[in-house]
Design a protein around this motif. Structure first.
Motif, mmCIF file in Angstrom:
data_model
loop_
_atom_site.group_PDB
_atom_site.id
_atom_site.type_symbol
_atom_site.label_atom_id
_atom_site.label_comp_id
_atom_site.label_asym_id
_atom_site.label_seq_id
_atom_site.Cartn_x
_atom_site.Cartn_y
_atom_site.Cartn_z
ATOM 1 N N SER A 377 -49.680 1.600 39.688
ATOM 2 C CA SER A 377 -50.646 1.977 39.136
ATOM 3 C C SER A 377 -50.744 3.447 39.114
ATOM 4 N N LEU A 378 -50.061 3.376 38.503
ATOM 5 C CA LEU A 378 -50.494 5.588 38.596
ATOM 6 C C LEU A 378 -51.030 5.631 37.041
ATOM 7 N N LYS A 379 -52.079 6.688 36.649
ATOM 8 C CA LYS A 379 -51.960 6.702 35.553
ATOM 9 C C LYS A 379 -52.030 8.070 34.353
ATOM 10 N N GLU A 380 -51.145 9.020 35.601
ATOM 11 C CA GLU A 380 -50.531 10.444 35.317
ATOM 12 C C GLU A 380 -49.093 10.975 35.858
ATOM 13 N N PHE A 381 -48.552 11.435 34.772
ATOM 14 C CA PHE A 381 -46.726 11.785 35.166
ATOM 15 C C PHE A 381 -46.513 13.326 35.009
ATOM 16 N N LYS A 382 -45.623 13.358 35.457
ATOM 17 C CA LYS A 382 -45.058 15.297 34.967
ATOM 18 C C LYS A 382 -43.801 14.737 34.668
ATOM 19 N N GLY A 383 -42.933 15.387 33.762
ATOM 20 C CA GLY A 383 -41.756 15.685 33.410
ATOM 21 C C GLY A 383 -41.534 17.346 33.293
ATOM 22 N N LEU A 384 -40.693 17.330 32.393
ATOM 23 C CA LEU A 384 -39.865 18.801 31.961
ATOM 24 C C LEU A 384 -40.369 18.642 30.432
ATOM 25 N N VAL A 385 -40.766 19.469 30.033
ATOM 26 C CA VAL A 385 -41.293 19.884 28.607
ATOM 27 C C VAL A 385 -39.727 20.183 27.475
ATOM 28 N N VAL A 386 -39.457 19.799 27.232
ATOM 29 C CA VAL A 386 -37.686 19.970 26.009
ATOM 30 C C VAL A 386 -38.496 20.659 24.494
ATOM 31 N N SER A 387 -39.636 20.099 24.346
ATOM 32 C CA SER A 387 -39.908 20.004 23.503
ATOM 33 C C SER A 387 -41.427 20.507 22.579
ATOM 34 N N ARG A 388 -42.017 21.492 22.873
ATOM 35 C CA ARG A 388 -43.688 21.758 22.448
ATOM 36 C C ARG A 388 -44.144 21.444 21.167
ATOM 37 N N GLY A 389 -45.995 20.809 21.042
ATOM 38 C CA GLY A 389 -46.302 20.909 20.124
ATOM 39 C C GLY A 389 -47.346 20.217 19.984
ATOM 40 N N LYS A 390 -48.553 19.633 19.397
ATOM 41 C CA LYS A 390 -49.931 19.697 19.759
ATOM 42 C C LYS A 390 -49.718 18.836 20.699
ATOM 43 N N THR A 391 -50.691 18.521 21.429
ATOM 44 C CA THR A 391 -50.993 17.005 22.269
ATOM 45 C C THR A 391 -51.141 15.698 21.598
ATOM 46 N N VAL A 392 -50.547 14.810 22.247
ATOM 47 C CA VAL A 392 -50.330 13.605 21.094
ATOM 48 C C VAL A 392 -51.080 12.464 21.611
ATOM 49 N N LEU A 393 -51.383 11.542 20.748
ATOM 50 C CA LEU A 393 -52.620 10.354 21.169
ATOM 51 C C LEU A 393 -51.978 9.195 20.570
ATOM 52 N N GLY A 394 -51.452 8.208 21.228
ATOM 53 C CA GLY A 394 -50.543 6.793 20.345
ATOM 54 C C GLY A 394 -50.066 5.839 21.828
ATOM 55 N N ARG A 395 -49.655 4.957 20.910
ATOM 56 C CA ARG A 395 -49.416 4.409 21.846
ATOM 57 C C ARG A 395 -47.633 3.447 21.515
ATOM 58 N N ALA A 396 -47.683 3.478 23.029
ATOM 59 C CA ALA A 396 -46.098 3.336 23.690
ATOM 60 C C ALA A 396 -45.640 1.922 23.572
ATOM 61 N N ARG A 397 -44.355 2.910 23.266
ATOM 62 C CA ARG A 397 -43.085 1.750 22.573
ATOM 63 C C ARG A 397 -42.119 2.052 24.109
ATOM 64 N N ILE A 398 -41.932 1.065 24.547
ATOM 65 C CA ILE A 398 -40.906 0.916 26.008
ATOM 66 C C ILE A 398 -39.389 0.403 25.176
ATOM 67 N N LEU A 399 -38.474 1.317 24.543
ATOM 68 C CA LEU A 399 -37.379 0.507 24.495
ATOM 69 C C LEU A 399 -35.731 1.557 25.251
ATOM 70 N N THR A 400 -35.352 0.013 25.839
ATOM 71 C CA THR A 400 -34.488 -0.122 26.725
ATOM 72 C C THR A 400 -32.951 -0.650 26.505
ATOM 73 N N SER A 401 -33.384 -0.878 24.415
ATOM 74 C CA SER A 401 -31.858 -1.461 24.976
ATOM 75 C C SER A 401 -31.966 -1.166 22.659
ATOM 76 N N ALA A 402 -30.129 -1.048 22.043
ATOM 77 C CA ALA A 402 -30.372 -0.866 20.582
ATOM 78 C C ALA A 402 -31.481 -2.120 20.073
ATOM 79 N N THR A 403 -30.963 -3.192 21.593
ATOM 80 C CA THR A 403 -31.357 -4.580 20.657
ATOM 81 C C THR A 403 -32.737 -4.826 20.279
#
Length: 485
Positions: A377-403
């Motif tokens: 149910s989490l709506k937001e979470f943190k991570g490590l920023v490794v490449s900075r840029g503008k705040t981005v808004l877009g659709r998520a695409r979950i990819l767990t395999s090259a297929t």
């Protein structure tokens, strides 16, 4: 079997990605050789199930052992120069021997000759890995050492920007070099004779570039011609300019940071060696995925000669392939079936040896190390920023395999457990990258900085919390990933 990794402690995870045992097993075998020259890797578990693999080790032990290697063998000028030169010499000799290997030549060899050729090729590849493991394990320590030193000088508000630039390699990655080599051919396209010659030379050099730890393929000249046609004139000019001046730009940025923050020689040396090791680790992949092509040449011949299913051979370990080649010793179909479901390769630092486990025991251990409780149910979470840029808004695409790569659309946010070289196809379509695992020197970090794509890694939970099509905001200033209604 004693596994010196506590699943309740903070773990370092690499994966899961698509993979089969034989490709990374040379890496495993090299652990036992590496410890005789350098500070050993800690215990490592390779967990493999249904063509997915994950490497796990204790995070603190990895940092501790990595730091010792960085201090003893990377910051020491004489040792570092000697080891890199040794690796170059080993690489040169191995490539020279490998060049004479072809499917037709292998078919003509006697069984004993085939075994001898495979053994000699393998010995060279293991030597390549033995020293080639140094930059990888050292990076995990070097990253922490540089963070600690910079943290005392650079304001927290500027830290990510400074660390990101200082740890960035000055030289082109092998993917950047491949791109540059290809787009330079565009100017020859109207001279058919010269173009055909050059594109054929390019194909012979880079036919393996989409290989992975899961499979290999030979890319055709037509494939590269089609890739070249994707660029319009303006894009080509911009790309060539960007790549040709990459080294100069990175150098200038580092010099400006050194001056602005008054960084001392010790910090600059640590940063430069870390950046070199990041580049060295990336350079290895050029030869690893080329080596996978040759592994499959050998497996194809073993399959033909010993009447074993080609795919089944990918579940043999290195020692078992040797036994097959020398003594025609085969694994049972039942054992292969067990390994396809559950398989573990365990490196023990204390005993400096490998052990392979399949079946019910492997399943029990895999479940113990892969259970993660997630609040979906989490709506937001943190991570490590490794490449900075503008705040981005877009659709998520979950990819767990090259297929799943065909599902990725241009302008989506790539969400993955981690990225590997084969992800480059979808990374180029992404407006941002979010991963479960990874650090400042991970593949996602390196490639996102090269391409100027905002990237947050090490979230641990991105692929579990987000779903395909979720509207997501990626904020690389604050390091937040947020689901938007």
């Amino acid at each position: 079997m004693k596994i010196d990794i506590d699943p309740k402690k903070e773990l370092f995870r690499w994966g899961p990605i698509d993979g089969k045992l034989i490709y990374p097993d040379f890496f495993n075998v090299a652990f036992t050789k590496f410890s005789k020259e350098f500070v050993s890797w800690p215990d490592v578990l390779w967990l493999m199930t249904e063509e997915k693999m994950t490497a796990i080790t204790d995070n603190q032990a990895l940092v501790d052992n990595g730091s010792k290697n960085f201090e003893q063998s990377v910051l020491n000028d004489k040792k570092f120069k000697t080891n890199y030169q040794r690796w170059q010499n080993i690489l040169g000799n191995w490539l020279k021997y490998q060049k004479a290997i072809s499917a037709n030549r292998l078919k003509k060899l006697s069984n004993q000759e085939l075994y001898s050729v495979f053994k000699k090729w393998s010995d060279g590849y293991l030597d390549f890995w033995t020293i080639g493991l140094l930059p990888e394990v050292a990076n995990y320590g070097g990253e922490i050492i540089l963070k600690d030193k910079l943290g005392k000088i650079v304001p927290s508000s500027d830290f990510i920007k400074v660390f990101e630039r200082l740890s960035a390699p000055q030289r082109l990655s092998f993917y950047q070099k491949a791109d540059l080599d290809l787009i330079r051919l565009k100017k020859l396209i109207n001279n058919k004779k010269v173009f055909d010659q050059k594109i054929n030379e390019y194909q012979k050099k880079y036919f393996w570039i989409l290989n992975s730890y899961h499979h290999t393929q030979v890319l055709s000249v037509k494939y590269f011609e089609q890739e070249l046609l994707k660029y319009n004139k303006n894009e080509l000019r911009k790309k060539v300019n960007e790549l040709e001046f990459h080294s100069v730009k990175v150098k200038q940025e580092k010099e400006a940071l050194a001056k602005n923050y008054r960084l001392n020689n010790e910090i600059l040396k640590i940063a430069n060696r870390l950046a070199f090791c990041v580049w060295w680790q990336d350079l290895r992949k050029f030869y690893i995925f080329l080596a996978n092509h040759y592994i499959d040449l050998f497996l194809t011949e073993f399959s033909r000669r010993y009447d074993i299913d080609f795919e089944s051979l990918h579940y043999y370990n290195y020692f078992e392939i040797l036994s097959l080649a020398e003594k025609n010793k085969k694994l049972t179909p039942a054992e292969i079936a067990k390994r396809r479901r559950y398989l573990i390769a365990h490196y023990s630092q204390e005993e400096n040896k490998l052990q392979y486990i399949s079946g019910a025991l492997a399943k029990k251990i895999i479940l113990e190390f892969t259970k993660i409780k997630i609040n979906k149910s989490l709506k937001e979470f943190k991570g490590l920023v490794v490449s900075r840029g503008k705040t981005v808004l877009g659709r998520a695409r979950i990819l767990t395999s090259a297929t799943d790569f065909s599902k990725m659309k241009k302008g989506e946010i790539l969400v993955a457990p981690m990225t590997a070289p084969e992800f480059i196809i979808v990374i180029k379509k992404a407006i941002a990258i979010v991963t479960d695992e990874g650090g400042m020197t991970s593949h996602a970090a390196i490639v996102s900085r090269e391409l100027g794509i905002p990237c947050i890694v090490g979230t641990k939970i991105a692929t579990k919390v987000l779903k395909d099509g979720d509207l997501v905001q990626v904020d690389t200033i604050k390091g937040w990933v947020k689901k938007i209604k």
